[in-house]
Structure formats: C-alpha cells, structure tokens
Design an enzyme around this catalytic site. Structure first.
Site, mmCIF file in Angstrom:
data_model
loop_
_atom_site.group_PDB
_atom_site.id
_atom_site.type_symbol
_atom_site.label_atom_id
_atom_site.label_comp_id
_atom_site.label_asym_id
_atom_site.label_seq_id
_atom_site.Cartn_x
_atom_site.Cartn_y
_atom_site.Cartn_z
ATOM 1 C CG ASN A 9 -1.703 1.222 1.435
ATOM 2 O OD1 ASN A 9 -1.801 2.053 0.528
ATOM 3 N ND2 ASN A 9 -2.284 1.380 2.622
ATOM 4 C CE LYS A 11 -0.113 3.367 4.644
ATOM 5 N NZ LYS A 11 0.074 3.470 6.088
ATOM 6 C CG HIS A 95 -5.720 2.037 5.196
ATOM 7 N ND1 HIS A 95 -5.273 3.003 6.051
ATOM 8 C CD2 HIS A 95 -4.728 1.139 5.076
ATOM 9 C CE1 HIS A 95 -4.021 2.701 6.430
ATOM 10 N NE2 HIS A 95 -3.675 1.568 5.844
ATOM 11 C CD GLU A 97 -2.771 5.665 6.637
ATOM 12 O OE1 GLU A 97 -2.794 5.670 5.399
ATOM 13 O OE2 GLU A 97 -1.827 5.174 7.295
ATOM 14 C CD GLU A 167 -3.461 -2.414 7.474
ATOM 15 O OE1 GLU A 167 -2.331 -2.601 7.019
ATOM 16 O OE2 GLU A 167 -4.175 -1.462 7.143
ATOM 17 N N GLY A 173 2.594 2.554 10.648
ATOM 18 C CA GLY A 173 3.542 3.650 10.445
ATOM 19 C C GLY A 173 4.272 4.068 11.704
ATOM 20 C CB SER A 213 5.419 -1.431 11.928
ATOM 21 O OG SER A 213 4.989 -0.106 12.173
HETATM 22 P P1 PGA Z 1 2.947 0.486 7.578
HETATM 23 O O1 PGA Z 1 1.469 0.652 6.945
HETATM 24 O O2 PGA Z 1 3.494 -0.814 7.058
HETATM 25 O O3 PGA Z 1 3.719 1.674 7.084
HETATM 26 O O4 PGA Z 1 2.779 0.465 9.047
HETATM 27 C C1 PGA Z 1 0.612 -0.439 6.822
HETATM 28 C C2 PGA Z 1 -0.696 -0.016 6.230
HETATM 29 O O5 PGA Z 1 -1.153 1.097 6.512
HETATM 30 O O6 PGA Z 1 -1.331 -0.775 5.461
#
Ligand code: PGA
Length: 265
Positions: A9, A11, A95, A97, A167, A173, A213
C-alpha cells in the site's frame, strides 16, 4: 491451503516516474515467485502506467479506495468501473487512515464492499482497533463490530472472494508491530467470527493479512503463525529491495509449511 497474499500500500506517495521505476525493479526481483499472491496499490495517478509494467506478470494491481456508485455527479470520486477499466483487480476498503481522516464508516465500507464484489474486484477489507481501545480491553469488541457491520448482507458466494487485513491502528507507520502472539490471537478471533457468519469451510479458506510496521525483519515470525496469511505493507513496500525481501521470505515460509503439511498427510 491458503495462498499467502502480500500487498504493498503506497498511500499518497510516488510520482508516475517514481512508481514505474520502482515496479520495473520489483519485477526483476520477484518475477519468478510462485507461492505468494503479490499486489501493489499505487496512488490513482500512477495506476495506468504501473498497470502497463505489471501486465502479464505475477504482480497484481489494486486501487487504494473507490466510491460505490458506477458513475455520476460525485466530484473527486473514482468508480469501480474506472478502476477495472484501468486494470485493477483489487481494492483496499476501509483503511484506518480513511476511517480516521475521511470519516469513513462501516456502513459506507459495506456499500463499497458489495459493489466491489458484484463488479468482480477482490476487496481487501481493513479492520483494527486504536490504542485506547486496546488499553480499555475493547480491541476484540471493536474488530467484531467492524467485521459484522462491514459484512452485512454479503452472500456466501461473495464472501469467498474477500481478503481481510487486520491492522491495529497503533502499529501503522509507528515502527511498533503487534507481537506475533497478539496478531495471531486477533486473527484466530476473526476466523471464528467468520465461521459464525459464513460457516467453517469459508472461514478456513479466507485470507487474513496482518498490517502495521511489517518489514523484512519481522515478516517471518508473523508468517509462522497459523492464521496469518500474508501482510499489507505500507512503508516497507515503497522500496523494491525491502518489499521483495518480504515477498521472498513469505514464499519460503509458505513452501516449508506446505511440505510439512504434505508429510503429515
Ligand atoms: P505500515 O502501513 O506498514 O507503514 O505500518 C501499513 C498499512 O497502513 O497498510
């Protein structure tokens, strides 16, 4: 047997050139991998160009979001028809976010999910609790509500094509991954919920990815858990070397576990 699925992903990152360069590199590194389903989710603006690079390869293409209507007066939105037309076969829905910054609700995710399934797009539905919710002992309750509300009125036939990404929001992140035990506990909980909703056979065949992460250093320990079927990777999917390493390690673990299984049979 569940084929592991690794998603990247990206983003809101990468210009068209950066995206194409990265995928050209990735293709060289993972072009021969058979045991893992690989999908990348570039930003909308790079989908067409990246789609041309991955066409006919083992790398699938997905969008990071979509709207639930096919066309009309919805300024700024992108429809399922449009992402299909550009070569996407996958879409990320819900997601954290999008839930957090764009106030997406389970009800909206449910509408998107139904349209994705009826359009033949494989949805990757994201669920996960916030840190306060985990601290208050509410993590499972939150995830249960997300699953039940997002999967309302989904038929058994449709359910078979869903991918779930667990998640935990506090792990996205932040560099702070859930421990393999914490992740497995929630994955098993989700699988049991799926059993209540769709029955034993479907619950055993659905893939549940872990996200938050994930990096080359922790993918193996996560993949060793029984109910973890791959990962949705953010930061570490932006570079071809780290993303390829995650894919290769996943392929190794999946080979080992399938040979163990055939020995036991
Ligand atoms: P990250 O993001 O690996 O940077 O923690 C995962 C995601 O948001 O799908």
């Amino acid at each position: 047997m569940r084929i592991p699925i690794i998603g990247g992903n990206w983003k809101m990152n990468k210009t068209v050139k950066e995206a194409v360069d990265m995928v050209e590199d990735l293709k060289q590194r993972v072009g021969n991998i058979q045991d893992v389903e690989i999908v990348i989710f570039p930003p909308f603006t790079a989908l067409k160009s990246v789609g041309e690079v991955v066409k006919g390869t083992n790398i699938g293409l997905g969008a990071q979001n979509m709207y639930w209507e096919e066309e009309g007066a919805y300024t700024g939105e992108i429809s399922p028809l449009m992402i299909l037309d550009i070569g996407c076969r996958y879409v990320i829905l819900g997601h954290s976010e999008r839930r957090q910054y764009f106030k997406e609700t389970n009800e909206e995710i449910n509408k998107k999910l139904k349209v994705a399934l009826s359009s033949g797009i494989t949805p990757v539905v994201c669920v996960g609790e916030k840190i306060e919710e985990r601290r208050r002992g509410k993590a499972k309750k939150v995830v249960e509500e997300q699953i039940k509300d997002c999967f309302k009125e989904i038929t058994l036939e449709e359910a078979r094509r869903i991918v779930i990404a667990y998640e935990p929001v506090w792990a996205i992140g932040t560099g702070e991954t859930a421990t393999p035990e914490q992740a497995e506990e929630m994955h098993l909980f989700i699988r049991n919920l799926l059993k209540d909703l769709f029955g034993e056979e479907i619950s055993q065949s659905l893939r549940i990815q872990y996200g938050g992460s994930v990096k080359p250093a922790n993918i193996e320990e996560l993949m060793k858990e029984k109910d973890i079927d791959g990962a949705l990777v953010g930061g570490a999917s932006l570079k071809a070397d780290s993303f390829a390493e995650i894919i290769k390690k996943t392929a190794e673990i999946s080979k080992i576990s399938s040979s163990l299984r055939s020995k036991n049979e």
